[in-house]
Write a protein that holds these residues in place. Structure first.
Motif, mmCIF file in Angstrom:
data_model
loop_
_atom_site.group_PDB
_atom_site.id
_atom_site.type_symbol
_atom_site.label_atom_id
_atom_site.label_comp_id
_atom_site.label_asym_id
_atom_site.label_seq_id
_atom_site.Cartn_x
_atom_site.Cartn_y
_atom_site.Cartn_z
ATOM 1 N N ARG A 78 -4.979 -3.161 -3.042
ATOM 2 C CA ARG A 78 -3.789 -2.302 -3.043
ATOM 3 C C ARG A 78 -3.671 -1.457 -4.319
ATOM 4 O O ARG A 78 -2.963 -0.454 -4.341
ATOM 5 C CB ARG A 78 -2.524 -3.137 -2.836
ATOM 6 C CG ARG A 78 -2.439 -3.662 -1.417
ATOM 7 C CD ARG A 78 -1.063 -4.133 -1.022
ATOM 8 N NE ARG A 78 -1.183 -5.054 0.099
ATOM 9 C CZ ARG A 78 -1.405 -4.675 1.361
ATOM 10 N NH1 ARG A 78 -1.490 -3.404 1.676
ATOM 11 N NH2 ARG A 78 -1.528 -5.585 2.309
ATOM 12 N N ASP A 79 -4.374 -1.848 -5.361
ATOM 13 C CA ASP A 79 -4.412 -1.013 -6.567
ATOM 14 C C ASP A 79 -5.076 0.328 -6.284
ATOM 15 O O ASP A 79 -4.971 1.254 -7.085
ATOM 16 C CB ASP A 79 -5.158 -1.730 -7.709
ATOM 17 C CG ASP A 79 -4.379 -2.950 -8.204
ATOM 18 O OD1 ASP A 79 -3.182 -3.064 -7.876
ATOM 19 O OD2 ASP A 79 -4.980 -3.790 -8.893
ATOM 20 N N TRP A 80 -5.791 0.419 -5.160
ATOM 21 C CA TRP A 80 -6.443 1.682 -4.782
ATOM 22 C C TRP A 80 -5.815 2.249 -3.491
ATOM 23 O O TRP A 80 -6.445 3.020 -2.769
ATOM 24 C CB TRP A 80 -7.949 1.464 -4.577
ATOM 25 C CG TRP A 80 -8.689 1.234 -5.854
ATOM 26 C CD1 TRP A 80 -9.233 2.180 -6.666
ATOM 27 C CD2 TRP A 80 -8.989 -0.029 -6.453
ATOM 28 N NE1 TRP A 80 -9.842 1.580 -7.737
ATOM 29 C CE2 TRP A 80 -9.709 0.233 -7.638
ATOM 30 C CE3 TRP A 80 -8.707 -1.379 -6.124
ATOM 31 C CZ2 TRP A 80 -10.164 -0.779 -8.491
ATOM 32 C CZ3 TRP A 80 -9.153 -2.381 -6.971
ATOM 33 C CH2 TRP A 80 -9.874 -2.074 -8.141
ATOM 34 N N ALA A 81 -4.578 1.829 -3.202
ATOM 35 C CA ALA A 81 -3.892 2.262 -1.978
ATOM 36 C C ALA A 81 -3.735 3.785 -1.966
ATOM 37 O O ALA A 81 -3.734 4.429 -3.025
ATOM 38 C CB ALA A 81 -2.526 1.593 -1.883
ATOM 39 N N ILE A 82 -3.596 4.352 -0.746
ATOM 40 C CA ILE A 82 -3.531 5.818 -0.638
ATOM 41 C C ILE A 82 -2.132 6.361 -0.915
ATOM 42 O O ILE A 82 -1.958 7.571 -1.051
ATOM 43 C CB ILE A 82 -3.981 6.315 0.750
ATOM 44 C CG1 ILE A 82 -3.129 5.669 1.859
ATOM 45 C CG2 ILE A 82 -5.455 6.032 0.971
ATOM 46 C CD1 ILE A 82 -3.139 6.480 3.145
ATOM 47 N N ASN A 83 -1.125 5.480 -0.943
ATOM 48 C CA ASN A 83 0.223 5.974 -1.234
ATOM 49 C C ASN A 83 1.046 4.888 -1.934
ATOM 50 O O ASN A 83 0.562 3.772 -2.132
ATOM 51 C CB ASN A 83 0.923 6.441 0.056
ATOM 52 C CG ASN A 83 0.946 5.328 1.115
ATOM 53 O OD1 ASN A 83 0.990 4.137 0.781
ATOM 54 N ND2 ASN A 83 0.903 5.707 2.381
ATOM 55 N N LYS A 84 2.287 5.234 -2.266
ATOM 56 C CA LYS A 84 3.101 4.312 -3.051
ATOM 57 C C LYS A 84 3.582 3.114 -2.217
ATOM 58 O O LYS A 84 4.131 2.169 -2.751
ATOM 59 C CB LYS A 84 4.288 5.048 -3.700
ATOM 60 C CG LYS A 84 5.289 5.676 -2.730
ATOM 61 C CD LYS A 84 6.423 6.331 -3.518
ATOM 62 C CE LYS A 84 7.636 6.687 -2.675
ATOM 63 N NZ LYS A 84 7.424 7.598 -1.554
ATOM 64 N N HIS A 85 3.360 3.172 -0.903
ATOM 65 C CA HIS A 85 3.707 2.021 -0.065
ATOM 66 C C HIS A 85 2.612 0.965 -0.088
ATOM 67 O O HIS A 85 2.740 -0.075 0.559
ATOM 68 C CB HIS A 85 3.968 2.468 1.381
ATOM 69 C CG HIS A 85 4.931 3.607 1.475
ATOM 70 N ND1 HIS A 85 6.255 3.487 1.086
ATOM 71 C CD2 HIS A 85 4.780 4.892 1.889
ATOM 72 C CE1 HIS A 85 6.871 4.649 1.251
ATOM 73 N NE2 HIS A 85 5.996 5.523 1.725
#
Ligand code: ADE
Length: 227
Positions: free
Chosen positions: A40-47
């Motif tokens: 999730r540290d490389w997630a595509i958005n703030k969600h």
């Protein structure tokens, strides 16, 4: 010194398994480092999004290319991986031979899948090995990764001492391990085999080998090619 990096959406699941007994000692001795990375540290958005619906329809989400590719590429800047392993039920079934082989590597990256798995293009581009721990489906690759890391970790040269030596493990010579006994010599009328009490190392060794073969014939004839 071996480094195993694990990329996962559930690092909590992997925090405890390597903090005990032999895995703990391997790390304290500086022979093994296990590092957990939260995808999730490389997630595509703030969600914190890392998965999406699958093309073509059907139930279940698929882990997206972008977060995985960015994570893998960032980690690759730091070290060159000997293997990038994806944990998946459609991979090659894990066994002691594979564990032995992997225990000699220096840098391994393990990717844990969730939901329906990861986008095929990530498998095609980065993954060098796909491992299943058996013909059943887990809810994620984390427990499978824990199994693989444990099996590899204890084989790293220097991790085990004489007392815990892997040489007498089941499968190490394609045989199951023989039965073992400890005190008392007589438990409720059930006696420890005499040979083990007599103290003749040669006889003990022969007995154990015989028992290993017997046990393998009875339980796993496939290992002897006798299916
Ligand atoms: N992920 C889900 N099931 C698995 C299995 N059997 N082996 C490895 N990874 C998995």
């Amino acid at each position: 010194m071996m480094t195993i990096d694990i990329l996962t959406v559930a690092p909590e699941l992997l925090e405890s398994p390597f903090q005990h007994s032999i895995m703990k000692r391997a790390q304290q001795k500086g022979l093994l480092t296990v590092r957990l990375f939260n995808l999730r540290d490389w997630a595509i958005n703030k969600h914190g999004q890392v998965d999406d619906y699958q093309y073509g329809g059907g139930a279940g989400m698929v882990m997206m290319c972008e977060p995985l590719a960015n994570a893998i590429e960032q980690l690759q800047k730091e070290r060159k991986y000997d293997e990038i392993i994806y944990m998946t039920p459609d991979g090659t079934t894990f066994n002691q031979r594979t564990a032995n082989r992997l225990s000699l590597k220096e840098n391994i990256l393990i990717i844990c899948g969730h939901y329906k798995g990861i986008d095929q293009r990530i498998r095609d581009t980065y993954v060098t090995m796909e491992i299943s721990i058996g013909d059943y489906v887990l809810s994620g690759g984390e427990l499978a990764a824990a199994v693989v890391v444990d099996a590899i970790g204890r084989l790293i040269p220097g991790v085990l001492n004489d007392e815990t030596s892997a040489l007498t493990d089941s499968f190490q010579d394609d045989l199951l391990a023989p039965p073992v006994y400890t005190r008392p010599a007589d438990f409720r009328g059930m006696k420890v085999p005499d040979i083990l009490l007599q103290g003749d190392p040669k006889k003990v060794e022969d007995w154990r080998h015989e028992q290993a073969i017997l046990r393998t014939q009875q339980r796993r004839p496939d290992l002897l090619g006798e299916e």
